[in-house]
Write an enzyme that holds these catalytic residues in place. Structure first.
Site, PDB file in Angstrom:
ATOM      1  CB  CYS A  49      -1.000   0.045   1.139  1.00 61.44           C
ATOM      2  SG  CYS A  49      -2.366   1.203   0.779  1.00 61.44           S
TER       3      CYS A  49
ATOM      4  CG  ASP B 166      -5.457   2.210   7.679  1.00 60.90           C
ATOM      5  OD1 ASP B 166      -4.718   1.417   7.068  1.00 60.90           O
ATOM      6  OD2 ASP B 166      -5.857   3.283   7.200  1.00 60.90           O
TER       7      ASP B 166
HETATM    8  P1  RI2 Z   1      -0.001   6.478   6.543  1.00 66.24           P
HETATM    9  C1  RI2 Z   1      -3.852   3.676   4.239  1.00 66.24           C
HETATM   10  O1  RI2 Z   1      -5.219   3.519   4.098  1.00 66.24           O
HETATM   11  C2  RI2 Z   1      -3.093   2.381   4.036  1.00 66.24           C
HETATM   12  O2  RI2 Z   1      -3.765   1.266   4.602  1.00 66.24           O
HETATM   13  C3  RI2 Z   1      -1.815   2.724   4.756  1.00 66.24           C
HETATM   14  O3  RI2 Z   1      -1.036   1.588   5.054  1.00 66.24           O
HETATM   15  C4  RI2 Z   1      -2.357   3.400   6.007  1.00 66.24           C
HETATM   16  O4  RI2 Z   1      -3.467   4.170   5.535  1.00 66.24           O
HETATM   17  C5  RI2 Z   1      -1.405   4.256   6.779  1.00 66.24           C
HETATM   18  O5  RI2 Z   1      -0.936   5.304   5.974  1.00 66.24           O
HETATM   19  P2  RI2 Z   1      -6.062   4.088   2.810  1.00 66.24           P
HETATM   20  O6  RI2 Z   1      -6.454   5.505   3.175  1.00 66.24           O
HETATM   21  O7  RI2 Z   1      -0.767   7.190   7.609  1.00 66.24           O
HETATM   22  O8  RI2 Z   1      -5.225   3.995   1.578  1.00 66.24           O
HETATM   23  O9  RI2 Z   1       1.250   5.833   7.082  1.00 66.24           O
HETATM   24  O10 RI2 Z   1      -7.292   3.203   2.735  1.00 66.24           O
HETATM   25  O11 RI2 Z   1       0.243   7.341   5.340  1.00 66.24           O
END
Ligand code: RI2
Length: 320
Positions: free
Chosen positions: A125, A194
């Site tokens: 991700c 998350d």
């Molecule tokens: P940072 C994201 O969720 C991903 O799951 C990623 O690993 C997590 O948030 C943390 O991201 P989404 O918004 O806060 O893409 O480290 O569903 O950037």
């Protein structure tokens, strides 16, 4: 930006990533407080609460969102006048935004120390916190290589490979199902989070649990980069993290779906990796084993049981 505009952007993932969502919510609350100029204390409280509820309802899984909202809203606290409450909110929002950015800086510094010269790292991700560790290691002069997954269905892997490419880091882009085929080349897995529950389980982008399982079997260390505000106080009260299930159209076009009346598309956005598959969690308060999640919630978030109750109430209101 207006609260409704921020809420819409979080919902449709124009603003995404647990940390960015939290900062955007804090900014929206600050701007909303600034726009409520000449209102009474009570009217201010009600207006802010409506805005807080709207923001929290946008995405259910990333606890950084209700945590940030709670931290900012606590600025209303015991304020007697609308003016006091307003400056309390603005002050706390500004503080949250800057401390969140500083936290990512600390995580980068701590995380980079766990990356050795010559390491090949796998990430899944797009995580600001995880990428900050990788980029900091590269900036420190370590020769590293990265494998980044595609991340179906929203393809956040594209954002990751762009950032890695821009940093000049040698990167391999693979489909999600290729992780096991390349795990023998990997020295270290680093992902974001998350939510982190009181028992050290990590809720992260769908597919993370499969990556962790594969890494565990191959004896590859699994690191999670997560600011302390991604730890979920409400899990102390036995509440489970809700896993967001997004629209089927993200996986299969409506046109094709219409031709398959017996097929149901399932699209959970997150999964849960148990603590036993995680070696360390890199936070701005230090690098800890997942078993220390309770200590982080209790000591570093610094919230007593009354606070947990308040958070619980906010979340329940949004579940109704
Ligand atoms: P940072 C994201 O969720 C991903 O799951 C990623 O690993 C997590 O948030 C943390 O991201 P989404 O918004 O806060 O893409 O480290 O569903 O950037």
């Amino acid at each position: 930006m207006l609260v409704t505009e921020t809420a819409e952007k979080i919902k449709n993932m124009e603003i995404r990533g647990a940390g960015r969502i939290a900062r955007a919510a804090a900014e929206a609350l600050r701007d909303h407080a600034l726009s409520l100029d000449a209102v009474s204390g009570e009217a201010f409280r009600e207006e802010m609460q409506r805005a807080a509820d709207l923001l929290i309802a946008t995405r259910p899984t990333a606890v950084s969102l209700p945590n940030a909202v709670h931290i900012v809203m606590a600025g209303i606290g015991q304020a007697k006048t609308g003016y006091e409450a307003r400056s309390g909110v603005i002050h706390r929002a500004e503080n949250f935004i800057s401390s969140s950015q500083q936290a990512v800086g600390k995580i980068a510094e701590f995380g980079a120390r766990h990356i050795s010269d010559g390491d090949t790292i796998l990430t899944h991700c797009n995580s600001e916190a995880a990428l900050s560790c990788i980029i900091a290691a590269h900036k420190a002069g370590k020769e590293i290589e990265v494998f980044a997954t595609e991340v179906r269905p929203r393809n956040q892997g594209l954002i990751t490979i762009r950032a890695l490419n821009d940093a000049g880091i040698k990167t391999n882009y693979i489909v999600d199902s290729a992780v096991r085929s390349f795990i023998h080349k990997i020295d270290l897995v680093i992902v974001g989070a998350d939510a982190v529950t009181v028992n050290g389980a990590v809720v992260n982008k769908i597919g993370t649990a499969q990556v962790a399982h594969t890494a565990h079997e191959a004896r590859v260390n699994m690191l999670v980069a997560a600011e302390t505000y991604k730890f979920a106080p409400r899990t102390i009260m036995g509440e489970l993290i809700q896993i967001e299930e997004r629209a089927a159209g993200e996986v299969l076009s409506d046109e094709i779906a219409r031709t398959l009346p017996h097929v149901t598309v399932r699209n959970p956005a997150f999964d849960v990796t148990p603590a036993e598959y995680i070696d360390l969690i890199i936070t701005e308060a230090g690098v800890v084993p997942p078993q220390m999640a309770y200590v982080i919630i209790k000591e570093h978030l610094g919230w007593g049981i009354e606070e947990f109750h308040k958070i619980f109430e906010i979340n329940n209101r949004h579940d109704e």
